[in-house]
Design a protein around this motif. Structure first.
Motif, short mmCIF file in Angstrom:
data_model
loop_
_atom_site.label_atom_id
_atom_site.label_comp_id
_atom_site.label_asym_id
_atom_site.label_seq_id
_atom_site.Cartn_x
_atom_site.Cartn_y
_atom_site.Cartn_z
N GLY A 1 13.14 -2.13 7.37
CA GLY A 1 14.51 -1.64 7.23
C GLY A 1 15.22 -2.23 6.03
O GLY A 1 14.63 -2.84 5.13
N ASP A 2 16.53 -2.09 6.03
CA ASP A 2 17.40 -2.57 4.96
C ASP A 2 17.70 -4.06 5.12
O ASP A 2 17.80 -4.56 6.25
N ARG A 3 17.85 -4.73 3.97
CA ARG A 3 18.26 -6.15 3.91
C ARG A 3 17.33 -7.08 4.69
O ARG A 3 17.77 -8.05 5.29
N VAL A 4 16.05 -6.79 4.64
CA VAL A 4 15.04 -7.62 5.30
C VAL A 4 14.50 -8.63 4.29
O VAL A 4 14.21 -8.27 3.15
N LEU B 1 0.82 -1.21 0.00
CA LEU B 1 0.00 0.00 0.00
C LEU B 1 0.86 1.27 0.00
O LEU B 1 2.06 1.23 0.32
N ALA B 2 0.25 2.38 -0.34
CA ALA B 2 0.95 3.63 -0.65
C ALA B 2 1.81 4.17 0.48
O ALA B 2 2.85 4.77 0.24
N GLY B 3 1.42 3.98 1.73
CA GLY B 3 2.18 4.57 2.84
C GLY B 3 3.32 3.72 3.35
O GLY B 3 4.10 4.19 4.19
N ALA B 4 3.45 2.50 2.89
CA ALA B 4 4.50 1.61 3.38
C ALA B 4 5.88 2.10 2.96
O ALA B 4 6.04 2.73 1.91
N ARG B 5 6.88 1.79 3.79
CA ARG B 5 8.27 2.14 3.48
C ARG B 5 9.12 0.88 3.62
O ARG B 5 9.11 0.24 4.67
N ILE B 6 9.85 0.57 2.56
CA ILE B 6 10.70 -0.62 2.53
C ILE B 6 12.12 -0.17 2.20
O ILE B 6 12.32 0.56 1.22
N GLY B 7 13.09 -0.62 2.97
CA GLY B 7 14.48 -0.20 2.81
C GLY B 7 15.19 -0.83 1.63
O GLY B 7 14.59 -1.46 0.75
N GLU C 1 13.18 -3.73 11.78
CA GLU C 1 14.46 -3.08 11.62
C GLU C 1 15.35 -3.84 10.64
O GLU C 1 14.95 -4.87 10.08
N ASP C 2 16.57 -3.36 10.42
CA ASP C 2 17.50 -3.92 9.43
C ASP C 2 17.84 -5.38 9.71
O ASP C 2 17.90 -5.82 10.87
#
Length: 167
Positions: A61-64, A37-43, A79-80
């Motif tokens: 986070g990163d590298r998940v 969905l539009a509000g999600a943030r993926i590293g 988190e990462d």
């Protein structure tokens, strides 16, 4: 920047994925039949396998790695360097009722480097500490301290699990 280096920095989004969020980090792969969905943030540098759903207020986070069949609901922070195994179940409502939209959301945090085994259930409002390991099929009903391994229903610390310093 060359065309090749620009493509290496871009996330890969499978054509059969429905990714509405513009916040997908470089090098992250999102596979078929995933909805973000539009509000999600993926590293950066992550991998979201097929048949996953990621709601608006989710931070990854990163590298998940998120394996197939996982739904990530509003209020989840990952988190990462976290691993989430196939068919892990998260929830954010301790008392769900059909049609009830005014529930009290309980946020969940998975700290850096934690791993969650296949089919585990993570109840709302818990914190899984850095480097912790949740065994396959475990039902996590309360916080898991950093570095511990928990298994079973309800999840309990393994007797041989290393104790974090200062405990």
């Amino acid at each position: 920047m060359s065309e090749l280096s620009a493509s290496l920095d871009a996330p890969f989004i499978h054509p059969l994925a429905d990714v509405q969020s513009p916040h997908i980090g470089a090098g992250t792969r999102v596979w078929q039949f995933v909805v973000v969905l539009a509000g999600a943030r993926i590293g950066r540098g992550g991998n979201v396998c097929s048949h996953c759903f990621i709601e608006n207020d989710v931070r990854i986070g990163d590298r998940v790695t998120v394996k197939s069949g996982v739904q990530l609901w509003d209020g989840l922070t990952v988190e990462d360097d976290v691993f989430i195994g196939p068919n892990v179940t998260f929830s954010n409502d301790r008392h769900p009722r059909s049609g009830h939209r005014d529930f009290v959301r309980e946020d969940t945090v998975i700290e850096r480097g934690a791993s969650i085994g296949a089919g585990a259930v993570i109840l709302p409002g818990v914190r899984i500490g850095a480097g912790a390991m949740v065994g396959a099929g475990a039902v996590v009903t309360r916080d898991v301290r950093a570095g511990l391994t928990v298994v079973g229903n309800p999840a309990r610390t393994l007797p041989c699990s290393p104790q974090p310093e200062g405990t």
